[in-house]
Design a protein around this motif. Structure first.
Motif, mmCIF file in Angstrom:
data_model
loop_
_atom_site.group_PDB
_atom_site.id
_atom_site.type_symbol
_atom_site.label_atom_id
_atom_site.label_comp_id
_atom_site.label_asym_id
_atom_site.label_seq_id
_atom_site.Cartn_x
_atom_site.Cartn_y
_atom_site.Cartn_z
ATOM 1 N N LEU A 190 -8.728 -0.386 2.181
ATOM 2 C CA LEU A 190 -8.786 0.252 3.506
ATOM 3 C C LEU A 190 -7.461 0.933 3.840
ATOM 4 N N GLN A 191 -6.369 0.228 3.567
ATOM 5 C CA GLN A 191 -5.039 0.799 3.860
ATOM 6 C C GLN A 191 -4.806 2.065 3.043
ATOM 7 N N ALA A 246 0.848 -1.204 0.000
ATOM 8 C CA ALA A 246 0.000 0.000 0.000
ATOM 9 C C ALA A 246 0.877 1.246 0.000
ATOM 10 N N ALA A 247 1.933 1.215 0.846
ATOM 11 C CA ALA A 247 2.841 2.373 0.905
ATOM 12 C C ALA A 247 3.664 2.476 -0.371
ATOM 13 N N MET A 281 -11.754 9.910 3.226
ATOM 14 C CA MET A 281 -12.883 9.457 4.036
ATOM 15 C C MET A 281 -14.166 9.357 3.208
ATOM 16 N N ILE A 282 -14.345 10.351 2.335
ATOM 17 C CA ILE A 282 -15.581 10.431 1.569
ATOM 18 C C ILE A 282 -15.619 9.335 0.501
ATOM 19 N N ILE A 309 -6.780 4.948 4.377
ATOM 20 C CA ILE A 309 -6.266 5.501 5.641
ATOM 21 C C ILE A 309 -4.946 6.234 5.402
ATOM 22 N N ILE A 310 -4.102 5.695 4.521
ATOM 23 C CA ILE A 310 -2.834 6.393 4.215
ATOM 24 C C ILE A 310 -3.140 7.747 3.574
ATOM 25 N N MET A 313 -5.779 9.459 3.918
ATOM 26 C CA MET A 313 -6.360 10.328 4.938
ATOM 27 C C MET A 313 -5.261 10.931 5.810
ATOM 28 N N MET A 314 -4.262 10.108 6.116
ATOM 29 C CA MET A 314 -3.195 10.598 6.997
ATOM 30 C C MET A 314 -2.223 11.526 6.281
ATOM 31 N N LEU A 315 -1.987 11.251 5.019
ATOM 32 C CA LEU A 315 -1.034 12.089 4.286
ATOM 33 C C LEU A 315 -1.684 13.348 3.746
ATOM 34 N N MET A 316 -2.889 13.182 3.205
ATOM 35 C CA MET A 316 -3.525 14.302 2.520
ATOM 36 C C MET A 316 -4.801 14.779 3.199
ATOM 37 N N GLY A 317 -5.339 13.956 4.093
ATOM 38 C CA GLY A 317 -6.570 14.357 4.762
ATOM 39 C C GLY A 317 -7.814 13.918 4.017
ATOM 40 N N SER A 318 -7.667 13.590 2.725
ATOM 41 C CA SER A 318 -8.845 13.147 1.973
ATOM 42 C C SER A 318 -8.996 11.631 2.127
#
Lengths: 184, 275
Positions: free
Chosen positions: A75-76, A24-25, A89-90, A79-80, A82-87
């Protein structure tokens, strides 16, 4: 599906989970690197970025051929993001639905033991997730549909990269199998 | 990426406060904002949220990054204007699309980008991981995330090593190489990276098994808890959303299709009503 099969869906080896996290990374980073090398988002970079992402996904499926790997990967990624860019979730529910449909189809047509099923699943997931993205784009850009049509063209062009990526992914798998990194 | 590579957080008072907020509160705020932005069409409300989120981002002190992102946003708007002009040549009814209609999607993106950057730039990975663990997520979700986030800084180092290695062989990784020989450049970039990732995954899996990280042990979560500042921030953010929804302003119709199907004049509307 027997009860034991259903239970096995939730029992993952640490090695498999680590591999999913690593890929994923890796996919996120390599696509970012390709975009930077290409000097931003131009058609060539877009095509190459999709080729790389799809090829790596094909390699991941060959390395961890289990039902549920796509859902976990999605899912990964979310979440990545979301953590890196904040987007992320939607877009996550739509992507999860796309992944679940792709996984179900793959399970019905014989599971990930067959390379053709893997290729079909990845291709289908790419198409379904892009459709979901475009749906979200429509929600955000509904006042200016010309922008939506521009995005539609770009995403459609990107999907060509995904289709090419299925072929290159297969080529990579052959090379890694030859090198002993993939043992099936 | 800044958040991952040591998170150079500004020492100013407000930015420090932003950095100390619980990651769960920030993500929840971002999620609420994203949801409400989908349905909010009032340009005044969108500008209000944009200004508030800009203050949050501005306080972090990443002014250069802000300038680059705003320039990109303006460039995208100009691109969309160009595309609209091309489409107008083929669909004349699109001329009725107002400037507000073309600008609203960007007004919607503005607070979202600001808030997303604020969350990611004011976040420390260690705290984020502890928060994930505290959320009682199952092992199959938090273990891969932990691996992924720990893997990224090491991966950046690998990329540098790979670039040096290729330089010794007289090959440079740049746009020209990508344009001239995309197949070779991708192979040179991808194959070593995947092999490295596969080996690293094996090593990490063994390490995780030995430290029993994969079985829910090895991460201390006592440090993470909600404080008054978290609840204050969340309540303030929700209040801002309520105000944005209730600000009086113009209602903008969705899409060019509405203008295409719209009767040309009140008289035409009357005629169509009579029919």
């Amino acid at each position: 599906m027997t009860k034991a099969d259903f239970k096995s869906l939730f029992h993952w080896k640490t090695e498999e989970l680590v591999l999913i996290g690593t890929f994923a990374a890796l996919i996120k980073m390599v696509t970012l690197l390709v975009a930077l090398l290409g000097g931003g988002m131009n058609p060539l970079t877009l095509l190459l970025k999709n080729i790389v992402a799809t090829s790596m996904l094909v390699v991941l499926f060959h390395k961890v051929p289990r039902t549920g790997v796509l859902v976990l990967y999605v899912l990964q990624q979310a979440i990545i993001m979301m953590m890196l860019m904040g987007s992320g979730m939607i877009i996550l529910p739509g992507y999860l639905i796309a992944a679940l449909i792709a996984e179900t189809i793959a399970w019905i047509i014989g599971g990930y033991r067959n390379t053709l099923v893997i290729l079909f699943t990845v291709g289908f997931y790419d198409l379904a997730s892009r459709s979901v993205s475009m749906g979200m784009s429509w929600l955000f850009m509904r006042e200016n549909l010309t922008l939506f049509f521009a995005a539609l063209g770009i995403v459609g062009f990107g999907y060509i990269g995904c289709l090419i990526g299925l072929g290159t992914g297969l080529k990579f798998v052959k090379e890694f199998r030859h090198a002993g990194f993939i043992r099936r | 990426m800044l958040a991952l590579s040591g998170a150079k957080i500004n020492n100013r008072r407000f930015s420090k406060w932003m950095g100390q907020l619980d990651i769960r509160v920030k993500v929840l705020t971002l999620f609420s904002l994203s949801l409400s932005l989908i349905f909010l069409t009032n340009p005044i409300g969108l500008i209000f949220l944009g200004v508030l989120s800009t203050i949050c981002l501005f306080s972090l002190g990443k002014h250069r990054m802000m300038a680059v992102i705003y320039l990109l946003l303006i460039a995208t708007w100009l691109f969309s204007q160009g595309f609209t002009w091309v489409l107008i040549q083929f669909i004349p009814t699109m001329k009725e699309q107002t400037i507000i209609q073309t600008i609203i999607p960007f007004l919607r993106m503005w607070p979202l980008i600001n808030m997303a950057l604020t969350v990611s730039l004011s976040m420390e990975i260690g705290n984020a991981l502890m928060a994930l663990k505290k959320m009682c997520l199952p092992r199959i979700i938090y273990l891969p995330i932990m691996v992924a986030l720990r893997f990224i800084p090491g991966f950046l180092n690998d990329v540098k090593q790979l670039r040096d290695c290729l330089l010794i062989r007289g090959i440079t990784l740049n746009f020209y190489a990508l344009l001239r020989r995309p197949n070779r450049t991708l192979r040179l970039l991808l194959v070593p990276m995947v092999i490295r990732a596969l080996r690293l995954a094996d090593e990490l899996a063994i390490a995780a098994e030995l430290k029993r990280v994969g079985y829910g042990e090895g991460i201390k979560t006592e440090k993470i808890c909600f404080r008054w500042s978290d609840s204050t921030f969340f309540v303030a953010a929700m209040l801002a959303l309520v105000i944005a929804w209730n600000i009086p302003g113009a209602k903008v119709e969705s899409g060019m299709l509405s203008s295409i199907h719209k009767p040309a004049s009140p008289q035409a509307e009357l005629e169509s009503g009579q029919q």
